[in-house]
Design a protein around this motif. Sequence first.
Motif, PDB file in Angstrom:
ATOM      1  N   TYR A  37       0.816  -1.209   0.000  1.00  0.00           N
ATOM      2  CA  TYR A  37       0.000   0.000   0.000  1.00  0.00           C
ATOM      3  C   TYR A  37       0.851   1.261   0.000  1.00  0.00           C
ATOM      4  CZ  TYR A  37      -4.459  -2.368   0.693  1.00  0.00           C
ATOM      5  OH  TYR A  37      -5.584  -3.135   0.521  1.00  0.00           O
ATOM      6  N   PHE A  38       2.086   1.171   0.524  1.00  0.00           N
ATOM      7  CA  PHE A  38       2.928   2.364   0.613  1.00  0.00           C
ATOM      8  C   PHE A  38       3.774   2.574  -0.637  1.00  0.00           C
ATOM      9  CE2 PHE A  38       6.826   4.608   2.002  1.00  0.00           C
ATOM     10  CZ  PHE A  38       6.231   5.782   2.446  1.00  0.00           C
ATOM     11  N   VAL A  39       4.028   1.512  -1.392  1.00  0.00           N
ATOM     12  CA  VAL A  39       4.916   1.615  -2.559  1.00  0.00           C
ATOM     13  C   VAL A  39       4.457   2.685  -3.555  1.00  0.00           C
ATOM     14  CG1 VAL A  39       5.610   0.382  -4.649  1.00  0.00           C
ATOM     15  CG2 VAL A  39       5.979  -0.653  -2.426  1.00  0.00           C
ATOM     16  N   PRO A  40       3.161   2.805  -3.901  1.00  0.00           N
ATOM     17  CA  PRO A  40       2.779   3.860  -4.863  1.00  0.00           C
ATOM     18  C   PRO A  40       3.149   5.264  -4.423  1.00  0.00           C
ATOM     19  CG  PRO A  40       1.002   2.272  -4.596  1.00  0.00           C
ATOM     20  CD  PRO A  40       2.023   1.935  -3.561  1.00  0.00           C
ATOM     21  N   PHE A  41       3.269   5.487  -3.106  1.00  0.00           N
ATOM     22  CA  PHE A  41       3.599   6.835  -2.639  1.00  0.00           C
ATOM     23  C   PHE A  41       5.009   7.249  -3.056  1.00  0.00           C
ATOM     24  CE2 PHE A  41       5.442   9.567   0.725  1.00  0.00           C
ATOM     25  CZ  PHE A  41       4.652  10.689   0.534  1.00  0.00           C
ATOM     26  N   VAL A  42       5.932   6.297  -3.150  1.00  0.00           N
ATOM     27  CA  VAL A  42       7.309   6.629  -3.491  1.00  0.00           C
ATOM     28  C   VAL A  42       7.523   6.686  -5.001  1.00  0.00           C
ATOM     29  CG1 VAL A  42       8.147   5.613  -1.354  1.00  0.00           C
ATOM     30  CG2 VAL A  42       8.071   4.216  -3.406  1.00  0.00           C
ATOM     31  N   VAL A  43       6.514   6.332  -5.771  1.00  0.00           N
ATOM     32  CA  VAL A  43       6.610   6.444  -7.230  1.00  0.00           C
ATOM     33  C   VAL A  43       6.389   7.898  -7.619  1.00  0.00           C
ATOM     34  CG1 VAL A  43       5.641   5.688  -9.435  1.00  0.00           C
ATOM     35  CG2 VAL A  43       5.790   4.085  -7.512  1.00  0.00           C
ATOM     36  N   SER A  44       7.231   8.432  -8.475  1.00  0.00           N
ATOM     37  CA  SER A  44       7.121   9.836  -8.853  1.00  0.00           C
ATOM     38  C   SER A  44       5.824  10.090  -9.603  1.00  0.00           C
ATOM     39  CB  SER A  44       8.318  10.245  -9.715  1.00  0.00           C
ATOM     40  OG  SER A  44       8.259   9.591 -10.970  1.00  0.00           O
ATOM     41  N   ALA A  45       5.343  11.328  -9.509  1.00  0.00           N
ATOM     42  CA  ALA A  45       4.112  11.702 -10.201  1.00  0.00           C
ATOM     43  C   ALA A  45       4.266  11.584 -11.712  1.00  0.00           C
ATOM     44  CB  ALA A  45       3.715  13.124  -9.818  1.00  0.00           C
ATOM     45  N   THR A  46       5.475  11.799 -12.208  1.00  0.00           N
ATOM     46  CA  THR A  46       5.716  11.660 -13.648  1.00  0.00           C
ATOM     47  C   THR A  46       5.523  10.225 -14.094  1.00  0.00           C
ATOM     48  OG1 THR A  46       7.302  13.494 -13.555  1.00  0.00           O
ATOM     49  CG2 THR A  46       7.393  12.046 -15.480  1.00  0.00           C
ATOM     50  N   ALA A  47       6.087   9.283 -13.327  1.00  0.00           N
ATOM     51  CA  ALA A  47       5.922   7.865 -13.659  1.00  0.00           C
ATOM     52  C   ALA A  47       4.459   7.449 -13.551  1.00  0.00           C
ATOM     53  CB  ALA A  47       6.788   7.015 -12.736  1.00  0.00           C
ATOM     54  N   GLN A  48       3.766   7.960 -12.560  1.00  0.00           N
ATOM     55  CA  GLN A  48       2.343   7.664 -12.426  1.00  0.00           C
ATOM     56  C   GLN A  48       1.569   8.161 -13.649  1.00  0.00           C
ATOM     57  OE1 GLN A  48       0.779   9.173  -8.711  1.00  0.00           O
ATOM     58  NE2 GLN A  48       2.743   8.830  -7.706  1.00  0.00           N
ATOM     59  N   GLY A  49       1.889   9.379 -14.075  1.00  0.00           N
ATOM     60  CA  GLY A  49       1.191   9.941 -15.219  1.00  0.00           C
ATOM     61  C   GLY A  49       1.409   9.130 -16.478  1.00  0.00           C
ATOM     62  N   VAL A  50       2.651   8.713 -16.721  1.00  0.00           N
ATOM     63  CA  VAL A  50       2.939   7.912 -17.914  1.00  0.00           C
ATOM     64  C   VAL A  50       2.215   6.574 -17.836  1.00  0.00           C
ATOM     65  CG1 VAL A  50       4.766   6.732 -19.177  1.00  0.00           C
ATOM     66  CG2 VAL A  50       5.159   9.039 -18.296  1.00  0.00           C
ATOM     67  N   LEU A  51       2.244   5.931 -16.661  1.00  0.00           N
ATOM     68  CA  LEU A  51       1.593   4.634 -16.490  1.00  0.00           C
ATOM     69  C   LEU A  51       0.094   4.717 -16.754  1.00  0.00           C
ATOM     70  CD1 LEU A  51       1.526   1.671 -15.493  1.00  0.00           C
ATOM     71  CD2 LEU A  51       1.326   2.574 -13.162  1.00  0.00           C
ATOM     72  N   PHE A  52      -0.575   5.673 -16.121  1.00  0.00           N
ATOM     73  CA  PHE A  52      -2.022   5.759 -16.270  1.00  0.00           C
ATOM     74  C   PHE A  52      -2.431   6.345 -17.619  1.00  0.00           C
ATOM     75  CE2 PHE A  52      -1.871   5.129 -11.707  1.00  0.00           C
ATOM     76  CZ  PHE A  52      -2.969   4.300 -11.507  1.00  0.00           C
ATOM     77  N   SER A  53      -1.547   7.050 -18.291  1.00  0.00           N
ATOM     78  CA  SER A  53      -1.861   7.507 -19.644  1.00  0.00           C
ATOM     79  C   SER A  53      -2.009   6.319 -20.583  1.00  0.00           C
ATOM     80  CB  SER A  53      -0.764   8.452 -20.154  1.00  0.00           C
ATOM     81  OG  SER A  53      -0.754   9.650 -19.412  1.00  0.00           O
TER      82      SER A  53
END
Length: 312
Positions: free
Chosen positions: A127-143
């Motif tokens: 549950y904590f791992v997504p918090f340490v993922v950068s917002a840029t990586a999150q944006g690319v993944l969910f795009s």
Amino acid sequence: MPRLPTPITVSTPPDNRRALRRRRTGEAAMAWTFVSPAVLIILGLSVVPILWSLLLSFRADDLVTPSRWVGLDNYRALAQDPHFSQALRNTVLYTALYVPASMVVGLLLALALNRRIRFVGLYRTLYFVPFVVSATAQGVLFSFILDPEFGAANAVLHHLGIPSQGFLDDPSQALPVLVAISLWSGTGFCLVIYLAALQDVPASLTEAARLDGAGRLQLLRHVTLPALRPVTAFLLLWQTIQALQAFDLVYVTTKGGPLGATTVIVYFIWEQAFKNATAGYGAASAYVLAVALGLIGLVFQLVRRRQRGAAV
């Protein structure tokens, strides 16, 4: 009557006092020698830019040609700018959706993981791992996941017989989708903070409430939540500040679109300063945000002091 002995006083000779003064001066100079690099970095990267941007907010400047003084014209233009008003509305809506949802979900997860169950350490980590993922990586993944034509999300909906959704390309869905993405990552921080606070709740209070016949809901309402009040106030302030400064996820996924539906205040500042080459206008909007953040922090401080006074 016998005379009392005269007290003996020891005075520091003038030479010793000079030596002591010189030694203290040398120690202070040595201390400043070690501290000065950090002080220069703080001045160069925080204080000077703050003052320079404040001066810039009163000028018309494109960062290329010589600027000119315009006084409060930038701030007057902001008050009449519909795009700035839209950015404010989007930011307030994003904050109103994200902050309470992240705190409630984080608290529920913390209550669920504050038990002796198998693999609880693994669950907490996941549950904590997504918090340490950068917002840029999150944006690319969910795009990729939310792509209207080739994304995995619409493929799953198609198999379930649900019509395809626009997600980030739909003005009515884009901002709630960004909130959902932010919850995926930001809830982990609330989880960890609440979990640490739950482990500090006195066991004696919990046992006493159970002996008095308190059920789970009564225990949560009258023992756990009051003990978590300081942590809740901290998370409310922290998550609000983070939400008001959202930028990376918007820049990577939607770039403020579609039709300005996801243009938040920080993205508006970046767009005005670097995309439209109106740095003075962008600096003025940045100081509006800074004043808003300062007022929010001040309100929280006043509320906390009033609560402490009432508790005393």
